[in-house]
Design a protein around this motif. Structure first.
Motif, PDB file in Angstrom:
ATOM      1  N   GLU A 158      -4.927 -13.337   6.406  1.00 37.38           N
ATOM      2  CA  GLU A 158      -3.562 -13.434   6.539  1.00 37.38           C
ATOM      3  C   GLU A 158      -3.135 -12.844   5.190  1.00 37.38           C
ATOM      4  N   PHE A 159      -3.791 -12.982   4.121  1.00 38.49           N
ATOM      5  CA  PHE A 159      -3.364 -12.447   2.537  1.00 38.49           C
ATOM      6  C   PHE A 159      -3.587 -10.893   2.586  1.00 38.49           C
ATOM      7  N   GLN A 160      -4.547 -10.306   3.329  1.00 35.10           N
ATOM      8  CA  GLN A 160      -4.771  -9.038   3.492  1.00 35.10           C
ATOM      9  C   GLN A 160      -3.690  -8.324   4.354  1.00 35.10           C
ATOM     10  N   ALA A 161      -3.062  -9.071   5.217  1.00 35.33           N
ATOM     11  CA  ALA A 161      -1.914  -8.384   6.003  1.00 35.33           C
ATOM     12  C   ALA A 161      -0.987  -8.500   5.427  1.00 35.33           C
ATOM     13  N   VAL A 162      -0.512  -9.432   4.465  1.00 36.00           N
ATOM     14  CA  VAL A 162       0.579  -9.355   3.682  1.00 36.00           C
ATOM     15  C   VAL A 162       0.617  -8.235   2.372  1.00 36.00           C
ATOM     16  N   GLN A 163      -0.770  -7.873   2.096  1.00 31.35           N
ATOM     17  CA  GLN A 163      -0.982  -6.912   1.289  1.00 31.35           C
ATOM     18  C   GLN A 163      -0.572  -5.442   1.503  1.00 31.35           C
ATOM     19  N   PHE A 164      -0.665  -5.404   3.079  1.00 32.62           N
ATOM     20  CA  PHE A 164      -0.165  -4.117   3.824  1.00 32.62           C
ATOM     21  C   PHE A 164       1.347  -3.851   3.586  1.00 32.62           C
ATOM     22  N   PRO A 166       3.276  -3.480   0.745  1.00 32.51           N
ATOM     23  CA  PRO A 166       3.528  -2.264  -0.026  1.00 32.51           C
ATOM     24  C   PRO A 166       3.185  -0.719   0.385  1.00 32.51           C
ATOM     25  N   LEU A 167       2.369  -0.760   1.536  1.00 34.91           N
ATOM     26  CA  LEU A 167       1.719   0.460   1.973  1.00 34.91           C
ATOM     27  C   LEU A 167       2.678   0.973   3.242  1.00 34.91           C
ATOM     28  N   LEU A 168       2.889  -0.174   3.950  1.00 31.72           N
ATOM     29  CA  LEU A 168       3.527   0.258   5.292  1.00 31.72           C
ATOM     30  C   LEU A 168       5.086   0.028   5.208  1.00 31.72           C
ATOM     31  N   VAL A 169       5.580  -1.105   4.439  1.00 32.08           N
ATOM     32  CA  VAL A 169       7.077  -1.762   4.485  1.00 32.08           C
ATOM     33  C   VAL A 169       7.747  -1.144   3.468  1.00 32.08           C
ATOM     34  N   PHE A 170       7.297  -1.265   2.151  1.00 30.55           N
ATOM     35  CA  PHE A 170       8.110  -0.968   1.068  1.00 30.55           C
ATOM     36  C   PHE A 170       8.595   0.352   0.476  1.00 30.55           C
ATOM     37  N   PRO A 171       7.482   1.287   1.009  1.00 32.91           N
ATOM     38  CA  PRO A 171       8.027   2.701   0.692  1.00 32.91           C
ATOM     39  C   PRO A 171       9.196   3.123   1.872  1.00 32.91           C
ATOM     40  N   GLN A 172       9.165   2.538   2.973  1.00 31.07           N
ATOM     41  CA  GLN A 172      10.079   2.879   4.189  1.00 31.07           C
ATOM     42  C   GLN A 172      11.457   2.261   3.624  1.00 31.07           C
ATOM     43  N   ILE A 173      11.371   1.135   3.031  1.00 32.03           N
ATOM     44  CA  ILE A 173      12.777   0.465   2.626  1.00 32.03           C
ATOM     45  C   ILE A 173      13.297   1.325   1.378  1.00 32.03           C
ATOM     46  N   ILE A 174      12.494   1.693   0.517  1.00 34.61           N
ATOM     47  CA  ILE A 174      12.903   2.537  -0.698  1.00 34.61           C
ATOM     48  C   ILE A 174      13.652   3.980  -0.282  1.00 34.61           C
TER      49      ILE A 174
END
Length: 244
Positions: A158-164, A166-174
């Protein structure tokens, strides 16, 4: 894929969620609370919530469904349930689409609750049809679900899933146009933004709140759905049958 096995998987997931009130609360209540907090924060600044409230409706369901879907799927893997299911005639596509159907139904409920709260409690002004705003919110949640399933296909915990994120979610938000109009970004970032599905989700919400109709809204939603379908296909192709 087999429709019977797909819907059986969806039913099993919904049955599990029925006994997990925390996940249900996170999916159905958390987005509304976040929207309410945002509205309260800018309640004394005229026009701010009406300007950013729409994109926020695209953002919060997307993030919540990404987290819930990826973590729930990883629990299946870590508990050995997924490996046992893969020894049955259940195919990878049946598993992935079954999860998408189950969480898609939850996304519909989430959209109804969140849009109702944003419009009638927080006072979000929408020039377009309210049902269109709900449809866009469902589409955004489905996108988060699909990307969550894709992330869970690669993560081991689950921790590795959350680590995704910054790769899949944060750039799209920015780069999605929430903080700055995409046509005012540096050219390279604008090009990258054009390839991010959340950009079109935010554009669709803005189109509805501005009163646009027809293809100006549905075309953007189809683009988001195409990204979601692509993510589901990749998730089914990369899903491992055995737990590492």
């Amino acid at each position: 894929m087999n429709a019977g096995r797909t819907f059986a998987t969806a039913g099993r997931v919904l049955a599990q969620l029925r006994h997990d009130p925390r996940s249900i609360a996170l999916m159905l209540i958390a987005p509304s609370l976040l929207v309410g907090l945002f509205a309260w924060l800018f309640s004394e600044q005229d026009g701010v919530f009406d300007r950013f409230g729409g994109p926020i409706l695209a953002l919060f369901p997307f993030i919540v469904m990404f987290l819930i879907t990826s973590i729930t799927t990883l629990r299946e893997r870590r508990s050995g349930t997924l490996e046992r299911l893969m020894t049955t005639p259940l195919g990878k596509g049946d598993f992935i689409v079954g999860y998408a159907v189950a969480f898609g139904l939850m996304a519909v409920l989430q959209a109804i609750v969140t849009v109702t709260f944003a419009v009638w409690v927080c006072g979000l002004e929408v020039d377009g049809e309210i049902w269109q705003l709900g449809a866009v919110a469902v589409t955004d949640a489905l996108l988060g679900t699909a990307l969550g399933l894709l992330a869970s296909a690669f993560a081991r915990t689950e921790f590795q899933a959350v680590q995704f994120m910054p790769l899949l979610v944060f750039p799209q938000i920015i780069l999605g146009g929430l903080f700055m109009p995409r046509d005012r970004m540096p050219e390279a970032l604008e090009i990258i933004s054009d390839w991010l599905p959340l950009s079109y989700a935010i554009d669709a919400v803005n189109a509805v709140t501005a009163g646009d109709e027809g293809w100006d809204v549905s075309g953007l939603m189809l683009i988001v759905l195409a990204f979601a379908v692509g993510a589901l296909v990749l998730a089914s192709l990369t899903l491992r049958r055995r737990t590492p």
